[in-house]
Design an enzyme around this catalytic site. Structure first.
Site, short mmCIF file in Angstrom:
data_model
loop_
_atom_site.label_atom_id
_atom_site.label_comp_id
_atom_site.label_asym_id
_atom_site.label_seq_id
_atom_site.Cartn_x
_atom_site.Cartn_y
_atom_site.Cartn_z
N ARG A 1 0.54 -0.93 0.13
CA ARG A 1 -0.17 -0.46 -0.18
C ARG A 1 0.68 1.25 0.01
NH1 ARG A 1 1.60 2.12 3.69
NH2 ARG A 1 0.73 3.85 3.27
N GLY A 2 0.44 2.45 -0.26
CA GLY A 2 1.00 3.50 -0.30
C GLY A 2 1.64 3.97 -1.65
N ALA A 3 0.91 5.26 -2.29
CA ALA A 3 0.81 5.55 -4.01
C ALA A 3 2.10 4.94 -4.18
CB ALA A 3 0.23 6.96 -3.85
N ARG B 1 -7.36 -0.45 -7.25
CA ARG B 1 -7.74 0.58 -5.97
C ARG B 1 -7.62 2.12 -7.20
NH1 ARG B 1 -4.11 1.16 -0.73
NH2 ARG B 1 -6.05 2.70 -0.36
N GLN C 1 -2.53 2.92 9.98
CA GLN C 1 -1.19 2.81 9.53
C GLN C 1 -0.45 3.42 10.06
OE1 GLN C 1 -4.03 3.17 7.37
NE2 GLN C 1 -4.33 2.63 5.24
N ASP D 1 -1.73 10.78 -2.77
CA ASP D 1 -2.15 9.82 -3.61
C ASP D 1 -2.63 9.95 -4.95
OD1 ASP D 1 -2.53 8.76 -1.19
OD2 ASP D 1 -2.85 7.48 -2.63
N ASN E 1 -5.93 12.92 -0.11
CA ASN E 1 -4.46 11.53 0.78
C ASN E 1 -5.18 10.62 1.66
OD1 ASN E 1 -1.98 10.26 1.36
ND2 ASN E 1 -2.28 11.62 3.78
#
Ligand code: MRU
Length: 349
Positions: free
Chosen positions: A57-59, A100, A205, A246, A256
């Site tokens: 995860r995380g852009a 996503r 997170q 993001d 975000n």
């Protein structure tokens, strides 16, 4: 093939290509901080599941992951001829892109890989070109993070405390991170920096990942519930808020993790500088304003049950679980990319 050395990626990178090129190796972020578990993924459904479930995860990290995924799917493909091989990879790219919707990096890197594929004529050529492109994407992200972190360091001084939200560290990117990059780079250089980390409901997170990364780096981290941000700012306990992004619209509105816009409103009220850190590729030229950004909605179980030992809400009620929100540009002190401060035309000042 030139694999990235640990000197480039740092120890324990969140996403890498397995040595045989036939699997993407990730840290399963859903298991942290209790267990450091690595997974090797070699087929499209398990890759889709890893993104959807936030194992990766995380852009920027999902962009890098998707690039390696395409290289792996090319390497393991058993399609007999190039046309069928290319068609199947294009289908996989669309499938992964649908996992996503909000982070632009996923579609940007998949499109970049598809472009490379279209320039090839044979299966061996495509395998080599896609693998090389995935390494290039990873390397570029590391370089951008380093530059972003250097700019971040010009905004704080030794002794400062920074509020963070969600996780914009190495797990979410490649190395150093975006929102956490200045803290990690500064600590490496011996600066005295501290963090107030919002736990980031509902998937935690901040508590699970940011606190883990900062603590491992020896940075004093104070964990707060998201609804404590106001009192922390009102008492002058933080000098700035640092977050990632993001997707950035052309007017500077920024998507975000859910809760980010609330922090920006508080920061404006308490006159705390609010900075967004992201690679320039996070700017989406197709989004004029934040209203054009698609916000992912996730299952209510994440609010009712996840991370609790027993369900914490009655059955039969409704849930609203948007995973991101948009911070209007007027609340953002500056957006920092690898080129410096971004102005609203998407170019650097
Ligand atoms: O749902 P997540 O955990 O993928 O959301 C991640 C974030 O919102 C991060 O802040 C963002 O991707 C920037 S990461 C450098």
């Amino acid at each position: 093939m030139l694999y990235l050395a640990e000197t480039e990626t740092g120890a324990n990178p969140g996403v890498v290509l397995a040595e045989n090129g036939r699997a993407v190796r990730i840290i399963d972020q859903t298991q942290l901080p209790q267990r450091l578990v690595h997974l090797e993924l070699s087929n499209a459904p398990s890759m889709y599941e890893a993104i959807y479930k936030l194992r990766v995860r995380g852009a920027p990290a999902i962009g890098i992951f998707a690039a390696y995924a395409m290289a792996v799917l090319a390497n393991v493909s058993e399609e007999p001829d190039f046309a069928a091989f290319a068609r199947s990879l294009e289908r996989d790219a669309q499938y992964l892109e649908s996992s996503r919707p909000t982070a632009v990096n996923l579609s940007v890197q998949l499109k970049r890989m598809s472009h490379v594929l279209r320039g090839c004529k044979t299966i061996p050529e495509a395998r080599e070109a896609l693998t090389a492109e995935a390494f290039a994407i990873h390397r570029e992200d590391i370089a951008m993070n380093l530059a972003i972190s250097e700019f971040g360091l010009t905004l704080i001084k030794s002794g400062d405390a920074v509020m963070t939200h969600c996780n914009a560290g190495p797990l979410a990117t490649s190395r150093y991170g975006t929102g956490l990059g200045a803290l990690l780079l500064g600590a490496e250089r011996g600066m005295d920096l501290r963090a107030y980390t919002c736990e980031t409901r509902p998937l935690l997170q901040g508590a699970r990942l940011t606190a883990w990364e900062l603590h491992n780096a020896g940075i004093p981290v104070t964990l707060i519930c998201d609804n404590m941000a106001s009192i922390v700012m009102s008492r002058g306990l933080v000098n700035a808020v640092f977050v990632g992004a993001d997707r950035i619209a052309c007017n500077g509105d920024t998507a975000n993790k859910i809760g980010t816009s609330g922090l920006a409103i508080l920061a404006k009220h308490y006159r705390v500088p609010f900075y967004v850190f992201a690679p320039s590729t996070t700017l989406d030229p197709h989004c004029a304003t934040g209203a054009d950004i698609v916000i992912e909605e996730r299952p209510g179980e994440e609010i009712a049950e996840m991370h609790y030992t027993k369900r914490m809400a009655p059955e039969g009620i409704n849930f609203y679980n948007p995973a991101f929100d948009v911070t209007p540009h007027e609340l953002i002190t500056a957006i920092i990319t690898e080129k410096g401060k971004m102005n609203l035309d998407g170019v650097t000042q």
